[in-house]
Each structure stands twice: as structure tokens, then as C-alpha cells.
Motif scaffolding. Structure first.
Motif, PDB file in Angstrom:
ATOM      1  N   ASP A  99     -95.949  -8.337  -5.194  1.00 29.49           N
ATOM      2  CA  ASP A  99     -97.368  -9.673  -5.296  1.00 29.49           C
ATOM      3  C   ASP A  99     -97.921  -8.636  -4.810  1.00 29.49           C
ATOM      4  N   PRO A 100     -98.272  -7.784  -5.373  1.00 25.41           N
ATOM      5  CA  PRO A 100     -99.841  -6.749  -5.433  1.00 25.41           C
ATOM      6  C   PRO A 100    -100.782  -7.289  -4.681  1.00 25.41           C
ATOM      7  N   ARG A 101    -101.137  -8.646  -5.406  1.00 19.84           N
ATOM      8  CA  ARG A 101    -102.596  -9.262  -4.573  1.00 19.84           C
ATOM      9  C   ARG A 101    -102.529 -10.088  -3.714  1.00 19.84           C
ATOM     10  N   SER A 102    -101.501 -10.242  -3.184  1.00 21.83           N
ATOM     11  CA  SER A 102    -101.416 -10.132  -1.581  1.00 21.83           C
ATOM     12  C   SER A 102    -101.394  -9.761  -0.961  1.00 21.83           C
ATOM     13  N   PRO A 103    -101.276  -8.306  -0.132  1.00 21.20           N
ATOM     14  CA  PRO A 103     -99.988  -7.910   0.386  1.00 21.20           C
ATOM     15  C   PRO A 103     -99.234  -8.214   1.679  1.00 21.20           C
ATOM     16  N   ALA A 104     -99.986  -9.243   2.236  1.00 19.86           N
ATOM     17  CA  ALA A 104     -99.799  -9.613   3.716  1.00 19.86           C
ATOM     18  C   ALA A 104     -98.293 -10.854   3.368  1.00 19.86           C
ATOM     19  N   CYS A 132     -88.329  -8.266 -10.180  1.00 26.53           N
ATOM     20  CA  CYS A 132     -89.288  -8.494  -9.636  1.00 26.53           C
ATOM     21  C   CYS A 132     -90.474  -7.503 -10.284  1.00 26.53           C
ATOM     22  N   ALA A 133     -89.897  -6.168  -9.323  1.00 22.05           N
ATOM     23  CA  ALA A 133     -90.663  -5.136  -9.045  1.00 22.05           C
ATOM     24  C   ALA A 133     -90.458  -4.217 -10.342  1.00 22.05           C
ATOM     25  N   ALA A 134     -89.402  -4.846 -11.238  1.00 23.46           N
ATOM     26  CA  ALA A 134     -89.871  -4.164 -12.786  1.00 23.46           C
ATOM     27  C   ALA A 134     -90.987  -5.033 -13.245  1.00 23.46           C
ATOM     28  N   VAL A 135     -90.865  -6.418 -13.305  1.00 24.27           N
ATOM     29  CA  VAL A 135     -91.359  -7.339 -14.440  1.00 24.27           C
ATOM     30  C   VAL A 135     -93.506  -7.511 -14.277  1.00 24.27           C
ATOM     31  N   VAL A 136     -93.781  -6.763 -13.053  1.00 24.04           N
ATOM     32  CA  VAL A 136     -94.899  -6.566 -12.086  1.00 24.04           C
ATOM     33  C   VAL A 136     -95.118  -4.750 -13.114  1.00 24.04           C
ATOM     34  N   LYS A 137     -94.661  -4.308 -12.771  1.00 26.81           N
ATOM     35  CA  LYS A 137     -94.508  -2.684 -13.519  1.00 26.81           C
ATOM     36  C   LYS A 137     -94.588  -3.384 -13.951  1.00 26.81           C
ATOM     37  N   PRO A 176     -98.782 -10.652 -12.929  1.00 23.77           N
ATOM     38  CA  PRO A 176     -99.559 -10.184 -11.667  1.00 23.77           C
ATOM     39  C   PRO A 176     -98.862 -10.397 -10.396  1.00 23.77           C
ATOM     40  N   ALA A 177     -97.424 -11.340 -10.839  1.00 28.29           N
ATOM     41  CA  ALA A 177     -97.520 -11.386  -9.701  1.00 28.29           C
ATOM     42  C   ALA A 177     -95.867 -11.772  -9.456  1.00 28.29           C
ATOM     43  N   CYS A 178     -94.643 -12.021  -8.607  1.00 24.16           N
ATOM     44  CA  CYS A 178     -93.032 -12.811  -9.427  1.00 24.16           C
ATOM     45  C   CYS A 178     -92.692 -12.640  -7.480  1.00 24.16           C
ATOM     46  N   LEU A 179     -92.772 -14.275  -7.909  1.00 25.21           N
ATOM     47  CA  LEU A 179     -92.456 -14.884  -6.261  1.00 25.21           C
ATOM     48  C   LEU A 179     -90.943 -15.822  -6.338  1.00 25.21           C
ATOM     49  N   ILE A 180     -90.455 -15.267  -5.349  1.00 26.60           N
ATOM     50  CA  ILE A 180     -88.684 -16.040  -5.373  1.00 26.60           C
ATOM     51  C   ILE A 180     -88.957 -16.969  -4.287  1.00 26.60           C
ATOM     52  N   PHE A 181     -88.008 -18.021  -4.520  1.00 21.74           N
ATOM     53  CA  PHE A 181     -88.098 -18.951  -2.669  1.00 21.74           C
ATOM     54  C   PHE A 181     -86.526 -19.541  -3.240  1.00 21.74           C
ATOM     55  N   SER A 182     -85.900 -19.525  -2.290  1.00 25.37           N
ATOM     56  CA  SER A 182     -84.453 -19.959  -1.932  1.00 25.37           C
ATOM     57  C   SER A 182     -84.397 -21.199  -1.066  1.00 25.37           C
ATOM     58  N   THR A 183     -83.486 -22.686  -1.432  1.00 30.40           N
ATOM     59  CA  THR A 183     -82.966 -23.138  -0.546  1.00 30.40           C
ATOM     60  C   THR A 183     -83.124 -22.565   0.679  1.00 30.40           C
ATOM     61  N   ALA A 184     -84.540 -23.756   1.396  1.00 28.63           N
ATOM     62  CA  ALA A 184     -84.357 -23.560   3.284  1.00 28.63           C
ATOM     63  C   ALA A 184     -83.077 -24.305   3.644  1.00 28.63           C
ATOM     64  N   THR A 185     -83.369 -26.015   3.948  1.00 27.83           N
ATOM     65  CA  THR A 185     -81.990 -26.354   3.985  1.00 27.83           C
ATOM     66  C   THR A 185     -82.121 -27.548   3.616  1.00 27.83           C
ATOM     67  N   ILE A 196     -98.244 -20.878  -6.715  1.00 32.23           N
ATOM     68  CA  ILE A 196     -98.934 -19.824  -7.605  1.00 32.23           C
ATOM     69  C   ILE A 196    -100.145 -19.362  -5.936  1.00 32.23           C
ATOM     70  N   PRO A 197     -99.655 -18.206  -5.411  1.00 30.57           N
ATOM     71  CA  PRO A 197    -100.623 -18.135  -4.105  1.00 30.57           C
ATOM     72  C   PRO A 197    -102.284 -18.086  -4.335  1.00 30.57           C
ATOM     73  N   LEU A 198    -102.310 -17.621  -2.799  1.00 30.28           N
ATOM     74  CA  LEU A 198    -103.968 -18.298  -3.532  1.00 30.28           C
ATOM     75  C   LEU A 198    -104.726 -16.902  -3.901  1.00 30.28           C
ATOM     76  N   ALA A 199    -104.630 -15.327  -3.924  1.00 29.23           N
ATOM     77  CA  ALA A 199    -104.921 -14.491  -4.482  1.00 29.23           C
ATOM     78  C   ALA A 199    -105.072 -14.943  -6.200  1.00 29.23           C
ATOM     79  N   ALA A 200    -104.094 -15.506  -6.851  1.00 29.96           N
ATOM     80  CA  ALA A 200    -103.775 -15.941  -8.409  1.00 29.96           C
ATOM     81  C   ALA A 200    -104.802 -17.649  -8.736  1.00 29.96           C
TER      82      ALA A 200
END
Length: 249
Positions: free
Chosen positions: A242-247, A47-52, A56-65, A13-17
Motif C-alpha cells: 500500500d504505497p499510499r499508506s507507508p505506516a 501484491c507487489a506486481a499488481v501495484v507495479k 492503488p493498493a493490494c491488501l491481504i487479510f487472513s483469519t485471526a481466530t 479500503i484504507p483511509l488514504a484510498a
């Protein structure tokens, strides 16, 4: 045993949350090989739809290696379970026609999907000092414990791992447990990597324990853990909302 498609949970969960949210829905998805383009396009729109719709945010991760490819984690923070009595985010963010069209794009690439609720233990964690976008690579360790031993394991984390993590000045050390939808004896610990070169160095947590502390920690972990897995996952700023963390967008 089904591998954890988290790295949930950086499943983090991002810092802002984290000032006001400790719960999150973790969606662990495996897609059919060769369908990443279709799935990612649809999941970005999801993700855009659920935030709408109020997420609070919708975060996606994928396998790095170093893990199974075609694996994704989608994390939706929520304040409390009462949210699910009030309707899902997709119900509020999309018309029925839009939801049907999006589902027609999202569902075909999916080989398997599993949802669970996870909880961040703030008292056992050092919260991130950088955004997911600044440090997008996360190291996840999943502990599958012997039934009924989670309280003892978490006490050992508090007594041995947390002080060492603080001493090591880790960017992040977060402890999650599953509340619904998975085994309550599953513990997830997440740290962040500045780069892959860190994997060439001694473990920063164990390196900051005394010999006695390491011995005690290893004894408890061996006694209480049935299985241990690790993953390296990357935060997908290009797909997340993630509208709470623009960066982090």
C-alpha cells in the motif's frame, strides 16, 4: 450457502484510498492445509506486481481466530470499471514469463477462489480514523437478505445503526454491498476492534440506541435477513502493498 471469505472485504479500503475510491475487487481464497508458506510468499509477490502494474493498493487479510483457518481476502481498490477494459493490473505489472512463473507458485495451494466487486457506501459509513496497521483486527458482519430488500435494509442502517456508531465514536463503521460476482442481497458491515477484550463488552452500536431504536432495528433485521455471519480478520501488513499508506506496510 458459501461462507464469505471476506472480512473483504479487513476487507476495508484504507483511509488514504477513501477520498477518491469506493470500488474494490474482493478475492476470497481458501488454501489447502499446510501450504500457507508457499501461498503467502507468492501472494506477497502478486501484491507487489499488481501495484507495479497500476493498482492503488493490494491488501491481504487472513483469519485471526474464531473461524475457518487457511482463509485469505485480497482487496484491490479501483476507481471505476473502465479499468477492466484497459487490461488487468497483472498484465501491466508482469511480463508473460513472470506471470506464468508466479501463477505456478500461487495456484497449487489454492483449494477455492472467488472474486466479486464490492462498493463502499460513504453516506452510510464513518470512515476509518486509523490505518489498518494501527488497528489490524476487524470485525465483519455479513447479512444475507431476502431478495429485493436491500434498499429497505440500508435505510434502516442509516436510520438506526449509523447514528449509534457515531455516538459510540467507533474507529470505523463501513457498509459495503456487492455489485458484481455475488448476490446483490449481501451486505457487509465492518468495524474495528482495539483488542479482543472489547468482545466482553456490550455491543457498542446497540448500546448507543434507545430502547425504541433497538426494538425497531431488531424488527427490521429479523424481517429482512435470511442469514447472518460474523468473522474476525487481521490485516497482513507483512504481505500487503500500500504505497499510499507507508505506516500500513
Amino acid at each position: 450457502m458459501r461462507p464469505l471469505a471476506l472480512a473483504l472485504l479487513t476487507l476495508t479500503i484504507p483511509l488514504a484510498a477513501q477520498s477518491n475510491i469506493s470500488n474494490a475487487l474482493l478475492e476470497e481464497t481458501i488454501i489447502h492445509s499446510g501450504t500457507a508458506g508457499q501461498f503467502e510468499s507468492a501472494q506477497k509477490d502478486y501484491c507487489a506486481a499488481v501495484v507495479k502494474g497500476g493498482a492503488p493498493a493490494c491488501l491481504i487479510f487472513s483469519t485471526a481466530t474464531f473461524g475457518q483457518s487457511d482463509r485469505y481476502f485480497t482487496v484491490l481498490p479501483f476507481a471505476s470499471f473502465i479499468h477492466y477494459d484497459q487490461g488487468k493490473y497483472t498484465d501491466k505489472g508482469l511480463t508473460p514469463e513472470e506471470a506464468k512463473a508466479l501463477s505456478a507458485r500461487r495456484v497449487p495451494p489454492i483449494a477455492s477462489n472467488h472474486e466479486s466487486a464490492i462498493a463502499l457506501h460513504r453516506d452510510l459509513s464513518t470512515l476509518p480514523t486509523a490505518s489498518n496497521a494501527e488497528y489490524p483486527t476487524s470485525y465483519f458482519t455479513e447479512y444475507r437478505l431476502r431478495p429485493g430488500t436491500s434498499a429497505a435494509f440500508l435505510k434502516a442502517v442509516h436510520d438506526f445503526m449509523l447514528p449509534a456508531a457515531r455516538k459510540a465514536n467507533l474507529i470505523e463503521f463501513e457498509v459495503f454491498t456487492t455489485t458484481v460476482g455475488e448476490s446483490p442481497d449481501r451486505i457487509l458491515i465492518v468495524t474495528r476492534l482495539k483488542n479482543f477484550a472489547q468482545l466482553d463488552q456490550p455491543d457498542p452500536i446497540e448500546s448507543n440506541m434507545s430502547v425504541g431504536q433497538r426494538t425497531a432495528w431488531h424488527s427490521v433485521a429479523k424481517e429482512l435477513t435470511q442469514h447472518r455471519d460474523t468473522w474476525i480478520m487481521r490485516y497482513r501488513a507483512d504481505l500487503s502493498t500500500d504505497p499510499r499508506s507507508p505506516a500500513a506496510r
